[in-house]
Scaffold this motif. Structure first.
Motif, PDB file in Angstrom:
ATOM      1  N   LEU A 179       0.844  -1.196   0.000  1.00 32.18           N
ATOM      2  CA  LEU A 179       0.000   0.000   0.000  1.00 32.18           C
ATOM      3  C   LEU A 179       0.879   1.246   0.000  1.00 32.18           C
ATOM      4  N   LYS A 180       0.767   2.031  -1.044  1.00 31.61           N
ATOM      5  CA  LYS A 180       1.518   3.282  -1.148  1.00 31.61           C
ATOM      6  C   LYS A 180       0.549   4.436  -0.918  1.00 31.61           C
ATOM      7  N   LEU A 181       0.647   5.042   0.270  1.00 35.45           N
ATOM      8  CA  LEU A 181      -0.342   6.031   0.681  1.00 35.45           C
ATOM      9  C   LEU A 181      -0.343   7.276  -0.201  1.00 35.45           C
ATOM     10  N   ALA A 182       0.826   7.672  -0.704  1.00 39.06           N
ATOM     11  CA  ALA A 182       0.909   8.894  -1.501  1.00 39.06           C
ATOM     12  C   ALA A 182       1.174   8.591  -2.975  1.00 39.06           C
ATOM     13  N   ALA A 183       0.791   7.411  -3.420  1.00 42.65           N
ATOM     14  CA  ALA A 183       1.141   6.981  -4.772  1.00 42.65           C
ATOM     15  C   ALA A 183       0.556   7.884  -5.848  1.00 42.65           C
ATOM     16  N   GLU A 184      -0.600   8.497  -5.592  1.00 38.17           N
ATOM     17  CA  GLU A 184      -1.249   9.302  -6.614  1.00 38.17           C
ATOM     18  C   GLU A 184      -0.762  10.746  -6.620  1.00 38.17           C
ATOM     19  N   GLU A 242       5.959  13.154  -5.961  1.00 35.53           N
ATOM     20  CA  GLU A 242       6.876  13.122  -4.832  1.00 35.53           C
ATOM     21  C   GLU A 242       7.414  14.522  -4.548  1.00 35.53           C
TER      22      GLU A 242
END
Length: 623
Positions: free
Chosen positions: A22-27, A30
Motif C-alpha cells: 500500500l503506497k499512501l501517496a502513490a497518486e 513526490e
C-alpha cells in the motif's frame, strides 16, 4: 510457453499470494525538501521576514527554542530518526513501563484533596469515586486533614479498590501508621494492600529550605517492603523544581537526582536495588505544551532505566504520577484552565503516565467546588472513554518529531542530573543554593518572555476580560514555605489587574485613532488588548473629526496613537502636540515608533508589556 513481462511476477500454484504493498501517496507527485524550502521562502518574503538577498536556509527563521535550548525545527523527516527506542515493557521503557501499557485499564485517575475538614473531604472523595476517580491523593497533617481524623476522611471508602496516596509532609510516619490501622480494622490482608505513603524528605527540604533526613523514610520503606509488597513508600517529586520556574530538563534532572539519593538511602537501609526502586513513585508536571509533555514522560522512563541499570539492578520501569501544572493555572478567566488541563492530561496520557491528576480549573484561586471537581474528573472521562486515548500503547511513538524531542530532552536532563551529582547530589545542591540559582535564571528568562507576551497567556496577557465576574472559593490551607519559590506564570499580570481593580474607578487610556477605520483597527485592537491586560480600559471613540475634544471628554490623561505608518508620518507629531496641549501627560504610540519628538513614550509589538502597563498605572495614580 507463455512469455511473462518483466514487470510481472511468476508464481506457482502452491505459492501464497504476495502481500499487496500500500503506497499512501502513490497518486501524488513526490515532494522534496528543496521544493518545501522554496515555498517557505516565498511566504517569508511576502511577510517581510526575509528579503530577496537572503541566501540562508529559510527554515532557520522558523526554528523555536525551548528553555533548555533545544531547537524545535519546523519540519522533521526520516533523516531525523534517532536510535531505536525499544518495545513497550522492555528497557529502556521509552514506549511504556509495561508491555500492555494502559490499554486494559486506562491510566489511574487520581484526584487531590487538601481540606482540613475530614467530613467535607469524605463527601468530596465519595462523590469523585462515584464519578470515575480511581485513586485518592490526600493531604494529611499541616494544611490537610489531621492525621488523627484520617479514618473519618476515608469513611465508607473501599481503600482496597481505590488506593490512597498520602501527602503528609513531616508527619509521613504518623500518617502511614494511621493508614495501616485503617487497613487492619477493615481486615485487608497486607499482601493485598495497595497504597503510596508519600514520604518525600527531599521535596520537603526543597519546599521549606530546612534539611530533612532521608534515613527515617528509608527505614520505613525497608519495613514496609517486607510486610506490604504492593505499597510504595517514597515519592520523588519534581513539582517543587517546576513551580520554581525550572525547565523540563531541570525538573527531570532534579527528580532523577532525588530518586538516586533515595536509592542510596534505601540500599543503606538493607534493600537491594530492585526492591528499592520498587519503593519509588515519581511525580512530574504536565503542561499545556503537549509535545514537550509527551517527550518528558517518555524521556523520564529512559533516564530512570539507565540509573537502575548502572546502580547494579535490572533496568526498571519508572512509576509516574503526572499532575497538571500548578504554575500554568490562572486566577483571572480561570475557565481557560479547563483547556490547559485538558491538553496537559492528553500529553501525559499519550506520554504513558501511570496516574494523572487533573487539577480543577479553580485550583489557583482556592478549594475546588463540586462543579470544578466534576469538570476535572470528566476531563479524564472524555479522553479515556470517549476518545479512547489509552487504547493504543505509545501513540506518539515513531513520530520523527516526538522521537527526536524525546532524545534531545533526555540528553539535556541527563546533563542536568550529572551536574547535580558532580556537585555532591541533590541535597548538597539544595543546601548550597546552586540549584535554586539555576532555576531562578530560567524563571528570569521565562518572565521576560511572558512580560513581552512572546509566551502569551490567554485570558490574562492576551484577550483579557475586564468585566469578568470574580470566581470566589474557600482558601487553601497553609502550604510549606521558606525554600524554593512557588511561581505561577500569570502572577505579574494578575498583580496589575488586582491594582487596577482596587482603584476607585476603572483606570482609562484614550485611543487616538488616526485615519480611516481600516487604517487604525488592527493597532487599536492591539493597544486595547494590551491595556486591558493591566486592568486599564481603552477608550476608543473610533473615527472622529475632533480627537482633542474626545480626549478631554474621556477623563484620562494618557493617550495612545493608533493608525497606519502613513498616518503616523502625516499626523502623529501634530496630533501628539495637540493632545499634550490639551492635558495629556504622556502620548504612547501603537506600532513601530519613528522619529516623533513630541511623543515621550512608545508602545509597540515586542516591548515589555509589563513595563508599559506598570508605568501607565503609576502615572494614572493607581496604587
Amino acid at each position: 510457453m507463455t512469455e511473462v513481462a518483466e514487470t510481472e511476477s511468476v508464481r506457482t500454484p502452491d505459492e501464497p499470494d504476495a502481500p499487496e504493498v500500500l503506497k499512501l501517496a502513490a497518486e501524488f507527485p513526490e515532494a522534496s525538501r528543496e521544493q518545501w524550502r522554496e515555498l517557505v521562502a516565498g511566504v517569508l518574503r511576502k511577510s517581510g521576514a526575509i528579503d530577496e538577498a537572503f541566501d540562508g536556509l529559510p527554515e532557520s527563521k522558523l526554528v523555536t527554542r525551548t528553555y533548555d535550548g533545544l531547537e524545535i525545527q519546523p519540519l522533521y523527516t526520516a533523516e531525523d530518526t534517532v536510535e531505536e527506542t525499544g518495545f513497550p515493557g522492555l528497557p529502556p521503557f521509552v514506549r511504556s513501563a509495561r508491555p500492555e501499557g494502559s490499554v486494559t485499564t486506562g491510566w489511574d485517575v487520581r484526584a487531590r484533596y487538601a481540606r482540613r475538614d475530614a467530613k467535607v473531604t469524605n463527601t468530596a472523595i465519595l462523590a469523585d469515586l462515584e464519578g470515575g476517580v480511581s485513586s485518592i491523593w490526600l493531604r494529611a497533617g499541616a494544611g490537610g486533614v489531621p492525621v488523627a481524623e484520617l479514618a473519618d476522611a476515608l469513611n465508607e471508602v473501599y481503600v482496597d479498590l481505590a488506593p490512597v496516596t498520602l501527602d503528609a509532609g513531616e508527619e509521613y510516619e504518623a500518617a502511614a501508621t494511621a493508614l495501616f490501622e485503617i487497613f487492619a480494622e477493615r481486615e485487608i490482608p497486607a499482601s493485598a494492600v495497595t497504597a503510596i505513603l508519600g514520604a518525600d524528605p527531599i521535596g520537603l527540604t526543597a519546599r521549606t529550605g530546612t534539611a530533612h533526613p532521608l534515613a527515617p523514610a528509608a527505614r520505613l520503606a525497608a519495613r514496609v517492603a517486607k510486610s506490604h509488597p504492593k505499597v510504595r513508600t517514597i515519592v520523588a517529586d519534581g513539582l517543587p523544581f517546576h513551580e520554581a520556574g525550572g525547565s523540563d530538563a531541570q525538573e527531570l534532572g532534579a527528580a532523577i537526582a532525588a530518586g538516586v539519593a533515595y536509592l542510596r538511602a534505601l540500599t543503606e537501609a538493607g534493600l537491594d536495588v530492585d526492591t528499592a526502586a520498587g519503593q519509588l513513585e515519581f511525580r512530574l508536571a504536565a503542561t499545556a505544551d503537549q509535545f514537550l509533555t509527551i517527550a518528558k514522560f517518555r524521556a523520564a522512563r529512559r533516564l530512570w532505566a539507565r540509573v537502575t541499570e548502572v546502580s547494579g539492578g535490572e533496568a526498571a520501569g519508572m512509576r509516574q504520577h503526572a499532575v497538571t501544572s500548578p504554575a500554568m493555572l490562572t486566577q483571572r478567566d480561570p475557565w481557560v484552565n479547563m483547556l490547559r488541563t485538558t491538553v496537559a492530561c492528553f500529553g501525559a496520557g499519550v506520554g504513558g503516565a501511570d496516574a494523572i491528576t487533573v487539577l480543577p480549573f479553580d485550583a489557583a484561586i482556592g478549594q475546588p467546588d463540586a462543579f470544578s471537581a466534576r469538570i476535572a474528573r470528566n476531563t479524564h472521562a472524555v479522553l479515556l472513554e470517549e476518545s479512547k486515548l489509552a487504547g493504543v500503547i505509545d501513540p506518539a511513538g515513531g513520530s520523527w518529531y516526538v522521537e527526536n524531542l524525546t532524545d534531545e530532552l533526555a540528553k539535556a536532563a541527563w546533563r542536568e542530573f550529572t551536574a547535580i551529582e558532580a556537585a555532591g547530589g541533590i541535597e548538597a545542591e539544595l543546601a548550597s543554593g546552586a540549584l535554586a540559582g539555576r532555576l531562578a535564571e530560567t524563571w528570569e528568562k521565562r518572565s521576560k518572555r511572558i512580560a513581552t507576551r512572546r509566551d502569551p497567556i490567554t485570558g490574562v496577557s492576551e484577550f483579557p476580560n475586564l468585566t469578568e465576574k470574580a470566581v470566589v472559593r474557600d482558601p487553601v490551607g497553609d502550604l510549606p514555605g521558606g525554600g524554593l519559590p512557588r511561581h505561577r506564570y500569570a502572577e505579574a499580570f494578575e498583580a496589575l489587574r488586582d491594582r487596577a481593580d482596587a482603584h476607585p474607578g476603572r483606570p482609562r487610556v484614550f485611543l487616538a485613532t488616526l485615519g480611516p477605520v481600516a487604517a487604525h483597527t488592527a493597532r487599536a485592537s492591539f493597544a486595547a488588548n494590551l491595556f486591558q491586560a493591566g486592568g486599564i480600559e481603552a477608550v476608543n471613540p473610533g473615527a472622529t473629526e475632533d480627537i482633542v475634544a474626545e480626549f478631554r471628554a474621556s477623563g484620562t490623561k494618557i493617550a495612545c496613537l493608533c493608525g497606519s505608518d502613513t498616518s503616523y508620518a502625516e499626523e502623529a507629531a501634530s496630533v501628539a502636540k495637540a493632545l499634550k496641549e490639551a492635558g495629556a501627560t504622556s502620548v504612547l504610540l501603537a506600532g513601530k515608533p519613528g522619529d516623533y519628538p513630541d511623543i515621550t513614550d512608545y508602545l509597540f509589538t515586542g516591548c515589555d508589556a509589563l513595563e508599559v502597563l506598570t508605568g501607565t498605572l503609576n502615572e494614572l495614580g493607581v496604587q
